[in-house]
Write an enzyme that holds these catalytic residues in place. Structure first.
Site, short mmCIF file in Angstrom:
data_model
loop_
_atom_site.label_atom_id
_atom_site.label_comp_id
_atom_site.label_asym_id
_atom_site.label_seq_id
_atom_site.Cartn_x
_atom_site.Cartn_y
_atom_site.Cartn_z
N LYS A 11 52.18 -96.30 55.96
CA LYS A 11 51.19 -96.96 54.85
C LYS A 11 51.66 -98.14 54.64
CE LYS A 11 49.52 -91.78 53.03
NZ LYS A 11 49.64 -91.35 51.75
N PHE A 59 42.27 -88.83 42.45
CA PHE A 59 42.27 -90.26 42.90
C PHE A 59 41.62 -91.11 44.09
CE2 PHE A 59 44.14 -85.99 45.36
CZ PHE A 59 44.11 -85.97 45.88
N ARG A 87 55.27 -82.82 59.31
CA ARG A 87 55.53 -82.74 57.16
C ARG A 87 56.60 -82.15 56.89
NH1 ARG A 87 50.10 -83.31 54.95
NH2 ARG A 87 50.70 -81.79 53.64
N THR A 93 54.64 -84.49 49.11
CA THR A 93 53.42 -85.76 48.50
C THR A 93 54.18 -86.54 47.53
OG1 THR A 93 51.93 -83.86 48.93
CG2 THR A 93 51.14 -86.57 47.89
N ASN A 114 53.08 -93.78 48.92
CA ASN A 114 54.69 -93.13 49.24
C ASN A 114 54.77 -92.70 51.24
OD1 ASN A 114 51.53 -91.47 50.63
ND2 ASN A 114 52.18 -89.31 49.38
N HIS A 117 51.78 -91.21 56.14
CA HIS A 117 50.55 -89.86 56.14
C HIS A 117 50.70 -89.04 57.32
CE1 HIS A 117 46.80 -88.03 56.66
NE2 HIS A 117 46.73 -87.87 58.09
N GLU A 128 41.23 -86.51 63.71
CA GLU A 128 42.42 -87.55 63.38
C GLU A 128 42.12 -89.00 64.28
OE1 GLU A 128 44.14 -85.54 58.68
OE2 GLU A 128 45.43 -86.62 60.25
P1 RTP Z 1 48.79 -87.20 53.54
O1 RTP Z 1 47.43 -86.40 53.38
O2 RTP Z 1 48.59 -88.55 52.75
O3 RTP Z 1 49.34 -87.32 54.55
O4 RTP Z 1 49.39 -86.49 52.02
P2 RTP Z 1 49.30 -85.33 51.21
O5 RTP Z 1 48.73 -83.91 52.87
O6 RTP Z 1 50.82 -85.14 51.40
O7 RTP Z 1 49.15 -85.21 50.13
P3 RTP Z 1 46.69 -85.01 49.59
O8 RTP Z 1 47.01 -84.23 49.03
O9 RTP Z 1 46.43 -84.89 51.55
O10 RTP Z 1 46.46 -86.92 49.01
C1 RTP Z 1 46.55 -88.07 49.93
C2 RTP Z 1 47.03 -88.96 49.38
O11 RTP Z 1 46.33 -89.14 48.52
C3 RTP Z 1 47.72 -89.84 47.43
N1 RTP Z 1 46.98 -89.34 46.25
N2 RTP Z 1 47.49 -89.57 44.94
N3 RTP Z 1 47.66 -89.79 42.34
C4 RTP Z 1 47.49 -88.87 42.77
O12 RTP Z 1 47.31 -87.68 41.77
C5 RTP Z 1 47.59 -88.92 44.09
N4 RTP Z 1 47.57 -87.32 45.09
C6 RTP Z 1 47.93 -87.29 46.38
C7 RTP Z 1 48.59 -89.60 48.21
O13 RTP Z 1 48.87 -91.30 48.79
C8 RTP Z 1 48.43 -89.23 49.43
O14 RTP Z 1 49.63 -88.91 50.38
MG MG Z 2 46.36 -84.49 53.52
#
Ligand code: RTP
Ligand code: MG
Length: 140
Positions: A11, A59, A87, A93, A114, A117, A128
């Site tokens: 990112k 978000f 993962r 996250t 973070n 992805h 994707e």
């Molecule tokens: P990713 O999709 O990026 O691999 O991350 P993830 O599954 O761990 O998290 P996800 O719930 O899919 O959220 C996608 C991305 O959105 C941003 N985020 N911001 N401000 C917030 O509360 C918040 N929550 C999520 C993060 O960049 C997250 O990786």
């Molecule tokens: Mg995700």
């Protein structure tokens, strides 16, 4: 365990801090092989399309702004049980909740910035990967 593929993004917070190599090294040390890679600056349309599943989340707008704030490196990773393996090395996250030794614990700045992805299922990985790569751009 079968060799499978997953999709990864380094990112903007990580490319800004010149961490493409550092992140990739951790992916490789976790048993993943980079079989496709390119550095791009996503358009707003691309970012909105990629994160369409999060459209209703509070978000979403901030996430899109962040993902277009600088270059990213999109990658296809190959390895045994690649989705879970990736993962696991990414970590939680929110870096505050991520385990020691994970990419997010090591490098992430915040729950949004973070650093990486990673696809969350093999089905989403296929979608994707196809969003960013032509089949001939992936060399296993
Ligand atoms: P990713 O999709 O990026 O691999 O991350 P993830 O599954 O761990 O998290 P996800 O719930 O899919 O959220 C996608 C991305 O959105 C941003 N985020 N911001 N401000 C917030 O509360 C918040 N929550 C999520 C993060 O960049 C997250 O990786
Ligand atoms: Mg995700």
């Amino acid at each position: 365990m079968a060799v499978t593929r997953t999709f990864s993004i380094i990112k903007p917070d990580a490319t800004r801090r010149n961490l493409t190599g550092g992140v990739t090294k951790m992916l490789e040390e976790a048993g993943l092989r980079v079989v496709a890679s390119k550095r791009i600056h996503m358009s707003r349309e691309q970012a909105e399309g990629f994160y369409a599943v999060h459209k209703e989340r509070p978000f979403f707008n901030d996430l899109v702004e962040f993902m277009i704030s600088g270059p990213v490196v999109v990658q296809v990773l190959e390895g045994e049980d690649a989705v879970k393996r990736n993962r696991d090395v990414m970590g939680a996250t929110n870096p505050a909740n991520a385990d020691e030794g994970t990419i997010r614990k090591t490098y992430a700045e915040s729950i949004e910035a973070n650093s990486v992805h990673g696809s969350d299922s093999e089905e989403n990985a296929a979608t994707e990967i196809a969003f960013f790569f032509k089949p001939e751009e992936i060399v296993g």
